[in-house]
Design an enzyme around this catalytic site. Structure first.
Site, PDB file in Angstrom:
ATOM      1  N   GLU A 130       0.814  -1.240  -0.029  1.00 35.73           N
ATOM      2  CA  GLU A 130      -0.113   0.163   0.219  1.00 35.73           C
ATOM      3  C   GLU A 130       0.838   1.168  -0.180  1.00 35.73           C
ATOM      4  OE1 GLU A 130      -2.729   0.401   3.101  1.00 35.73           O
ATOM      5  OE2 GLU A 130      -3.850   2.142   2.275  1.00 35.73           O
ATOM      6  N   GLY A 270       2.402   2.412  10.830  1.00 32.83           N
ATOM      7  CA  GLY A 270       2.357   1.529  11.981  1.00 32.83           C
ATOM      8  C   GLY A 270       2.211  -0.025  11.559  1.00 32.83           C
ATOM      9  N   ALA A 271       1.479  -0.124  10.914  1.00 28.02           N
ATOM     10  CA  ALA A 271       1.173  -1.675  10.398  1.00 28.02           C
ATOM     11  C   ALA A 271       0.242  -1.635   9.230  1.00 28.02           C
ATOM     12  CB  ALA A 271       0.551  -2.435  11.612  1.00 28.02           C
ATOM     13  N   MET A 272       0.280  -3.087   8.443  1.00 29.85           N
ATOM     14  CA  MET A 272      -0.502  -3.025   7.221  1.00 29.85           C
ATOM     15  C   MET A 272      -1.416  -4.244   7.163  1.00 29.85           C
ATOM     16  SD  MET A 272      -0.850  -1.905   4.343  1.00 29.85           S
ATOM     17  CE  MET A 272      -2.321  -2.622   3.299  1.00 29.85           C
ATOM     18  N   GLU A 273      -2.457  -3.904   6.829  1.00 31.42           N
ATOM     19  CA  GLU A 273      -3.395  -5.082   6.786  1.00 31.42           C
ATOM     20  C   GLU A 273      -3.616  -6.081   5.801  1.00 31.42           C
ATOM     21  OE1 GLU A 273      -4.134  -1.825   5.886  1.00 31.42           O
ATOM     22  OE2 GLU A 273      -5.572  -1.623   4.798  1.00 31.42           O
ATOM     23  N   GLU A 307      -5.912  -3.346  12.594  1.00 35.38           N
ATOM     24  CA  GLU A 307      -5.437  -4.129  11.359  1.00 35.38           C
ATOM     25  C   GLU A 307      -6.397  -5.210  11.122  1.00 35.38           C
ATOM     26  OE1 GLU A 307      -3.402  -2.445   9.395  1.00 35.38           O
ATOM     27  OE2 GLU A 307      -2.632  -1.093  10.936  1.00 35.38           O
ATOM     28  N   HIS A 310      -9.761  -4.265   9.483  1.00 33.60           N
ATOM     29  CA  HIS A 310      -9.472  -4.224   8.072  1.00 33.60           C
ATOM     30  C   HIS A 310      -9.922  -5.101   7.393  1.00 33.60           C
ATOM     31  CE1 HIS A 310      -8.119   0.015   7.362  1.00 33.60           C
ATOM     32  NE2 HIS A 310      -6.955  -0.167   7.982  1.00 33.60           N
TER      33      HIS A 310
HETATM   34  N1  TRP Z   1      -3.342   0.734   5.690  1.00 34.00           N
HETATM   35  C1  TRP Z   1      -2.518   0.879   6.741  1.00 34.00           C
HETATM   36  C2  TRP Z   1      -3.111   1.019   8.100  1.00 34.00           C
HETATM   37  O1  TRP Z   1      -3.656   0.379   8.598  1.00 34.00           O
HETATM   38  C3  TRP Z   1      -1.412   2.105   6.518  1.00 34.00           C
HETATM   39  C4  TRP Z   1      -0.142   1.806   5.931  1.00 34.00           C
HETATM   40  C5  TRP Z   1       0.851   0.898   6.415  1.00 34.00           C
HETATM   41  C6  TRP Z   1       0.436   2.663   5.029  1.00 34.00           C
HETATM   42  N2  TRP Z   1       2.038   0.953   5.612  1.00 34.00           N
HETATM   43  C7  TRP Z   1       1.858   2.150   4.837  1.00 34.00           C
HETATM   44  C8  TRP Z   1       0.052   3.474   4.206  1.00 34.00           C
HETATM   45  C9  TRP Z   1       2.589   2.605   3.615  1.00 34.00           C
HETATM   46  C10 TRP Z   1       1.113   3.858   3.118  1.00 34.00           C
HETATM   47  C11 TRP Z   1       2.049   3.487   3.019  1.00 34.00           C
HETATM   48  O2  TRP Z   1      -3.780   2.224   8.235  1.00 34.00           O
HETATM   49 ZN    ZN Z   2      -5.774   1.565   8.442  1.00 38.71          ZN
END
Ligand code: TRP
Ligand code: ZN
Length: 886
Positions: A130, A270-273, A307, A310
């Site tokens: 993302e 922070g983290a990614m879903e 996350e 999501h």
């Molecule tokens: N979608 C992620 C969240 O929970 C956000 C995110 C994680 C993100 N890594 C990223 C957005 C890198 C842009 C680039 O909110």
């Molecule tokens: Zn998010």
């Protein structure tokens, strides 16, 4: 860095230009052979023309700095020189029927310092796709409305990467010649490319099992660097609580056989879903009492839940395009806030949300970077993962629910899940579900998404002793924002009550029977520019308690007297507004002192406020987390924001210090007594009530030290040396850092020596120093950039020192000679060559530069112009600097 020529201005992407993709990708098969410097990716796409697209259009796949090795269309080799560049792959005349495209690309994950696409964190391989990172792995229709079914085969050296993970469910694994092995993953849920992920590495893990509401069993695992897996237990508990909560509150069940989380130390956000394979910044996973503060624990609980949530709000239903980002983020933040409110204290949770909204979103909305919750144009989407999209986006959902009520809210959500499952939706799609479930026209409400800027809500009360009526005159106004000069009235849910002089809540009896329903609910709507509400049977002049629970994200202008504020501080039945009254009182005192200091007079001190605060702290020992919030005065940045223009950060600092010193002196013995009463030798527990006691105790110490720095430092040093847990140790060190105490340097040295092997604690060590409010701090920070533990390539480390200085040290960043501005501008430039996303975020520290007094404003402008003058900026940094200066 940009791969494109810099000269020609790049046109923005526009929401109005949205068109469906001309081709769809039904299935993706990825074969990825991991290697630290030469990873091979073979992608096989099954494509077909999109009936909703333009027939016969060329197929243009996105690429990001890619090295193609070969490409085949329906198994026929294509001439790479003809079809591919690093940035795209174009088939001029694709078949008008389903066809396949196979492309091999070669990647160097070790050279990837941007942490987008495939990169290495420690010895592991991981991905971040993302928003537009997938195109750095292979050519693709890298847009969220192209959803397809992914099957992924990973191959790697068995010793280097015994763990091989991707999205979905595991299908197969086995050994290969040359000490290599493979694993195949299949994700049956069609998804956009931004949710793709893989991880390979020699990781440790903890496992658990979860039984869903319909009785399916899910294998849960959290993977960390080896040796740290025992620090993931709190995250695992949080995950299980979140899974249960989403079933209970939203009826949402998990849908795969496995759910994996991987914690990595190098991560941009922070983290990614990613579907079935969330990847986390390890600071939001790892916690034991020796290393994590209560704040860290709360952050883990919130981000793990975010996350996980999501999976339905973002993954099962995704965004049609990136303009719709708030569709998943605002909603998911609202969901995680409510989860945390249910796990902990609702009032304290709300205060935390509002503190963060005001600290992060209000300044954004009041400056040159202001944008709609749903933007209409962008140059760089990475710069729109903002407090406005996330937090104001969450406030909109909260208001929606306040307006239509709990039942229509949940009926609308159910409709949304049912109607848009498996689809890529828009904000209009979402809101239409609530229009339907509530029977209301939400067209005006929709303006919250389309209008930037924080509205001002003005309220004036008039009491008529003869008729025993109280009239409340409400009016609203939203100031102009860049590119948006005219603003329309918004729909505001205003939750309110009246507090009598006896401290009791007065029943709301509206003079106009048409207002009876609203009075019953305690929520009144302001939809026009103005509204007058008259209440009957009011025995004496009441203190109005407005925007209870902060029911609208507005700036409230309400002319309460100091007696009203004291009354509300002590008696408001809404705890949020008890806290708000204390904040408003303190703000008033500090703004008054700031003006006095600027005209070389002595700051004010009001013993009545100190007394009321003392009473709140003592009364609050029953709910210490809340009392700790009462005891925490508005920050320097809060005051700067409330002053709004011609801001002098030095005067604000002095005013705030003087108030804290006065309170500390006035309450000295009482603060110490509370500190002692809250001291406990019970074993550590991270639960909310234990954390609340620690928070109040540390707030008492900090206020005490403000009035008695020497004695306070002794106590803080003692607490520091006890080192019972990281919360108490870090709080003691922070109190020591706030004053030029003789213990400070030795405490900092000992903190580093004891924790040099703990990256997340070393981050705290850098931050605490960066925030020391002294003129020497800039030199210290510059010195620390040469410390062997410092690195610009690890985002946590760079943020710990540099962003902490830029955002957490107002007098340092805003030093009158401009040295702080120059330092941040130069560091953002250096960082841009390493990691543009993190560099752009750092530069956004300048978002309020136009509100400064003239001298600083000029120096800040010069620093920004020095960045803008650089020929070779990333699109990320270019976008921020251009908007900041526009
Ligand atoms: N979608 C992620 C969240 O929970 C956000 C995110 C994680 C993100 N890594 C990223 C957005 C890198 C842009 C680039 O909110
Ligand atoms: Zn998010």
């Amino acid at each position: 860095m940009s791969d494109k020529p810099e000269s020609a201005p790049v046109p923005p992407v526009r929401l109005a230009d949205y068109r469906p993709a001309d081709y769809l990708i039904d299935a993706v098969r990825l074969d990825i052979s991991l290697d630290p410097i030469a990873t091979r990716v073979v992608s096989r796409l099954t494509l077909r023309p999109n009936p909703a697209g333009t027939a016969g259009a060329p197929l243009v796949l996105d690429g990001g700095d890619l090295r193609p090795l070969r490409a085949l269309l329906d198994n026929e080799a294509l001439d790479l020189a003809e079809v591919a560049t690093p940035e795209s792959l174009t088939i001029a005349n694709p078949p008008a029927r389903p066809f396949t495209l196979e492309v091999e690309t070669l990647l160097d994950p070790s050279a990837n310092t941007r942490l987008e696409g495939l990169y290495r964190s420690g010895s592991a391989f991981c991905t971040q796709c993302e928003a537009e990172g997938f195109r750095r792995i292979t050519y693709y229709l890298d847009r969220p409305d192209v959803m397809s079914v992914f099957t992924v085969r990973l191959e790697a050296d068995k010793a280097e990467a015994p763990v091989l993970l991707s999205n979905g469910n595991p299908v197969e694994q086995g050994d290969l010649p040359n000490d290599r092995h493979f694993a195949v993953w299949h994700d049956p849920f069609p998804k956009p490319s931004y949710l793709f992920a893989l991880v390979g590495g020699d990781l440790g893990a903890i496992e658990d099992e979860y039984e869903t509401m319909s009785g399916r069993k899910v294998k849960l695992a959290i993977h960390t660097q080896k040796g740290k897996e025992h620090r993931a237990h709190y995250a695992m508990e949080s995950l299980i609580h979140a899974m249960r909560w989403d079933e209970f509150v939203y009826g949402r069940e998990y849908d795969l056989d496995v759910f994996n989380i991987v914690a990595v130390p190098d991560f941009n956000m922070g983290a990614m879903e990613n579907k079935g394979l969330n990847i986390f910044n390890d600071k939001y996973i790892l916690a034991i009492q020796e290393t994590a503060t209560d704040g860290d624990y709360a952050g883990i609980e919130a981000v793990v839940a975010h996350e996980y949530f999501h999976n339905w709000t973002g993954n099962r239903i995704t965004c049609r395009d990136w303009f719709q980002l708030c569709l998943k983020e605002g909603l998911t933040v609202y969901r995680d806030q409510e989860f945390s409110a249910d796990q902990r204290s609702r009032a304290v949770g709300r205060i935390g949300n509002v503190r963060s909204l005001r600290a992060g979103q209000f300044p954004e909305d009041a400056g040159p970077l202001a944008h709609n919750v749903r933007p209409e144009t962008y140059h760089e989407i990475n710069n729109f993962y903002t407090a406005t999209v996330y937090e104001k986006g969450a406030e909109i959902i909260r208001m929606l629910r306040a307006l239509i009520g709990h039942e229509a809210y949940h009926a609308g959500m159910a409709l949304y899940f049912q109607r848009f499952d498996g689809k890529a939706a828009t904000v209009e799609d979402f809101i239409s579900c609530f229009a339907e479930s509530s029977g209301r026209d939400l067209a005006q409400f929709f303006l919250w998404y389309r209008q930037a800027g924080t509205p001002r809500l003005k309220a004036r009360g008039t009491y008529d002793a003869k008729t025993k009526t109280f009239a409340l005159d409400l009016s609203q106004e939203t100031p102009p924002t860049p590119g948006q000069l005219e603003k329309k009235p918004l729909v505001m849910p205003i939750r309110l009550g009246l507090i009598g002089q006896d401290g009791k809540e007065i029943p709301l009896v509206p003079a106009d029977p048409a207002d009876a329903g609203e009075a019953q609910a305690g929520v009144f709507e302001l939809a026009g520019k103005e509204r007058r509400i008259v209440f009957r049977n009011i025995p004496s002049r009441p203190a109005p308690s407005l925007l209870r629970r902060f029911s609208t994200p507005a700036i409230l202008d309400l002319d309460l007297s100091e007696d009203d504020l004291l009354l509300l501080m002590a008696h408001d039945t809404d705890p949020f507004n008890r806290w708000q009254a204390a904040q408003s009182f303190a703000t008033r005192l500090m703004i008054r002192s700031t003006s006095l200091i600027r005209s070389s007079e002595l700051p004010d001190f009001d013993p009545a406020f100190a007394e009321a605060l003392g009473a709140a702290i003592e009364a609050g020992e029953a709910d210490p987390a809340f009392a700790a919030q009462m005891a925490t005065l508005p920050s320097e940045s809060d005051i700067a924001r409330d002053i709004g223009s011609d801001v002098d950060p030095d005067a604000i600092f002095l005013a705030r210090r003087a108030l804290r010193e006065g309170i500390g002196r006035a309450l000295g013995a009482r603060l110490l007594a509370a500190y002692e009463r809250l001291t406990s030798d019970a074993p550590f527990s991270p639960d909310a009530s234990s954390a609340g006691r620690r928070a109040l105790r540390n707030a008492c110490l900090d206020l005490y030290a403000a009035g008695a720095p020497e004695d306070g430092a002794e106590i803080a040093m003692h607490q520091f040396q006890l080192g019972a847990n990281m919360t108490d140790q870090a709080a003691a060190l922070s109190t020591l850092c706030a004053h030029a105490t003789r213990q400070r340097e030795s405490a900092l040295d000992s903190f580093f020596r004891s924790h040099a092997e703990e990256p997340l604690i070393v981050d705290k060590w850098f931050s605490l120093q960066a925030m020391i409010p002294e003129p020497e701090t800039l030199a210290r920070v510059k010195r620390l950039t040469h410390h062997h533990a410092f690195s610009l390539t690890n985002p946590n480390r760079a943020r710990a020192l540099i962003s902490a200085f830029a955002n957490g040290n107002p007098t340092g960043f805003n030093a009158a000679d401009g040295a702080g501005y120059r330092f941040i501008a130069e560091t953002a430039l250096n960082l841009d060559a390493v990691n543009p996303q993190v560099a752009a975020r750092l530069l956004a520290a300048f978002r309020s530069w136009r509100n400064l007094e003239a001298g600083r404003r000029q120096l800040a402008r010069e620093a920004l112009e020095s960045v803008a003058a650089h020929a070779k900026l990333s699109p990320d940094l270019r976008d921020i600097v251009a908007r900041a200066l526009a």
